[in-house]
Scaffold this motif. Structure first.
Motif, PDB file in Angstrom:
ATOM      1  N   MET A   1       0.830  -1.192   0.000  1.00  9.09           N
ATOM      2  CA  MET A   1       0.000   0.000   0.000  1.00  9.09           C
ATOM      3  C   MET A   1       0.872   1.253   0.000  1.00  9.09           C
ATOM      4  N   THR A   2       0.528   2.218  -0.856  1.00  6.66           N
ATOM      5  CA  THR A   2       1.264   3.470  -0.937  1.00  6.66           C
ATOM      6  C   THR A   2       0.848   4.390   0.201  1.00  6.66           C
ATOM      7  N   LYS A   3       1.799   4.811   0.994  1.00  6.82           N
ATOM      8  CA  LYS A   3       1.485   5.647   2.151  1.00  6.82           C
ATOM      9  C   LYS A   3       1.357   7.112   1.755  1.00  6.82           C
ATOM     10  N   LEU A  29       8.193  13.616  -1.893  1.00  5.59           N
ATOM     11  CA  LEU A  29       7.118  12.629  -1.789  1.00  5.59           C
ATOM     12  C   LEU A  29       6.027  12.864  -2.831  1.00  5.59           C
ATOM     13  N   GLY A  30       6.010  14.060  -3.405  1.00  2.04           N
ATOM     14  CA  GLY A  30       5.105  14.360  -4.513  1.00  2.04           C
ATOM     15  C   GLY A  30       3.633  14.263  -4.145  1.00  2.04           C
ATOM     16  N   VAL A  31       2.883  13.538  -4.972  1.00  4.99           N
ATOM     17  CA  VAL A  31       1.432  13.439  -4.770  1.00  4.99           C
ATOM     18  C   VAL A  31       1.090  12.660  -3.506  1.00  4.99           C
ATOM     19  N   ARG A  32       2.072  11.987  -2.926  1.00  6.69           N
ATOM     20  CA  ARG A  32       1.803  11.227  -1.691  1.00  6.69           C
ATOM     21  C   ARG A  32       1.805  12.113  -0.458  1.00  6.69           C
ATOM     22  N   LYS A  50      -7.406  13.633   7.674  1.00  3.82           N
ATOM     23  CA  LYS A  50      -8.432  12.675   7.274  1.00  3.82           C
ATOM     24  C   LYS A  50      -7.986  11.800   6.103  1.00  3.82           C
ATOM     25  N   ASN A  51      -7.219  12.366   5.176  1.00  2.00           N
ATOM     26  CA  ASN A  51      -6.880  11.653   3.950  1.00  2.00           C
ATOM     27  C   ASN A  51      -5.424  11.188   3.886  1.00  2.00           C
ATOM     28  N   VAL A  52      -4.771  11.063   5.044  1.00  2.00           N
ATOM     29  CA  VAL A  52      -3.375  10.612   5.055  1.00  2.00           C
ATOM     30  C   VAL A  52      -3.212   9.427   6.006  1.00  2.00           C
ATOM     31  N   ASP A  53      -2.063   8.779   5.898  1.00  2.00           N
ATOM     32  CA  ASP A  53      -1.762   7.645   6.771  1.00  2.00           C
ATOM     33  C   ASP A  53      -0.845   8.024   7.926  1.00  2.00           C
ATOM     34  N   ALA A  54      -0.073   9.085   7.740  1.00  2.00           N
ATOM     35  CA  ALA A  54       0.908   9.457   8.767  1.00  2.00           C
ATOM     36  C   ALA A  54       1.205  10.942   8.719  1.00  2.00           C
TER      37      ALA A  54
END
Length: 353
Positions: A1-3, A29-32, A50-54
């Motif tokens: 999974m892309t973080k 990290l660009g679009v991530r 809300k829309n991130v993992d870390a």
């Protein structure tokens, strides 16, 4: 999974190395990744997380007195929302104890801590706080916060230095903030030694004095007068424009640093100067393994862009190394490949969290 990441930054116009790293990391990290200004607007923070993992926090933070509780608040909200918190720690024991107290709660909340150098990791491991934080720790190589631009913009400063070199003067330089713990004044002593040996030397500091430190500027210029180099000295002040800054770099023959702890991988000013193709004379790390995690630093040493003297080298030894560096040009380095290697290491370390 892309973080996906939320990288915290400040609103500062004058950025320090830590702030530059934060912004460069978000860009790499660009679009991530998206950035978020460190503040107290909690509902905006909930929306951003809300829309991130870390969340990624770099310490120490700019204008820390205005941000006393915001790092902890951001980390607390992130953990409440079941997001990871990655802290990149660039300094520790060198910080004022009050700053460490402010940052401590956020470190306790961290899911993973990445250190900018082995020295910082060792310092932290020996503190009591180390027992209360995550054991998920790692290292990141710090990249240069500046890169040579495609064009240079000449200014009265660079033109004045050019004229001095045209008349046969060797220009000794240093880039970055000027403050006692960096031993910036050692460059004045090196210049004085070279002048005593009969060499014509000028000195330029491409940077400004750290604010909030009493009498630093006054003591600096007082020593310059005592060393007899005040009339050969130029302090540019803070330069935001890279094309102007590197035009000054172009007129420096040798960069010189003599750090209390020797060279460490956190010294972005050394990287920036060496990557521009100028020789940098600096005292060696106190530990032989200090640069093992940083491929770009090791490569610059191999190509003689960075020339090390003993950690506790005296002024005459450094002066001799400066003369040698002025005569021998460094070998060329594949800058693009070197930077790609460093950033690949950084992104892998962050993703490992």
């Amino acid at each position: 999974m892309t973080k996906r990441y939320l990288v915290f930054i400040s609103e500062a116009a004058r950025t320090c190395g830590v702030e530059e790293f934060s912004r460069l990391l978000a860009g790499r990290l660009g679009v991530r990744a998206q950035t978020h200004v460190l503040d107290y607007r909690i509902w905006r923070l909930f929306g951003a997380l809300k829309n991130v993992d870390a969340a990624v926090l770099n310490f120490p933070v700019v204008a820390w007195k205005k941000k006393l509780l915001s790092p902890t608040l951001c980390a607390l909200v992130a953990r409440f929302m079941r997001r990871d918190v990655v802290v990149v720690l660039h300094e520790w024991l060198a910080l004022d104890w009050k700053r460490r107290i402010v940052l401590a709660p956020a470190l306790v909340l961290a899911s993973r801590i990445l250190f900018s150098a082995p020295e910082i990791a060792a310092e932290f491991a020996e503190t009591r706080l180390s027992s209360f934080v995550t054991r998920r720790r790692g290292m990141v190589p710090i990249p240069p916060n500046l890169l040579p631009p495609s064009e240079l913009r000449q200014t009265p400063h660079s033109e004045a230095l050019r004229e001095q070199r045209r008349n046969g003067r060797l220009i000794l330089g240093q880039f970055g903030s000027i403050y006692p713990k960096k031993q910036s004044t050692a460059v004045l002593q090196v210049a004085a030694e070279l002048i005593a040996q009969g060499h014509d030397v000028g000195i330029v500091f491409a940077g400004s004095f750290i604010k909030g430190m009493d009498n630093v500027e006054e003591q600096f210029f007082d020593l310059a007068r005592k060393c007899g180099v005040a009339d050969r000295l130029l302090v540019t002040g803070y330069i935001a424009d890279e094309s102007t800054l590197f035009a000054i770099f172009e007129q420096i023959d040798v960069f010189c640093y003599l750090f209390p702890e020797g060279l460490t991988s956190r010294r972005g000013s050394v990287l920036a100067a060496a990557l521009f193709g100028k020789p940098v004379v600096v005292n060696a790390p106190a530990s032989a393994k200090a640069l093992d995690h940083h491929d770009l630093f090791r490569r610059l040493i191999e190509t003689h862009a960075i020339r090390m003297v003993p950690t506790n080298a005296d002024i005459p030894t450094v002066a001799s190394a400066v003369l040698q560096a002025a005569e021998d040009k460094p070998n060329k380095l594949d800058l693009v490949a070197g930077l790609e290697t460093v950033w690949r290491q950084i992104v892998l370390a962050v993703d490992a969290a």
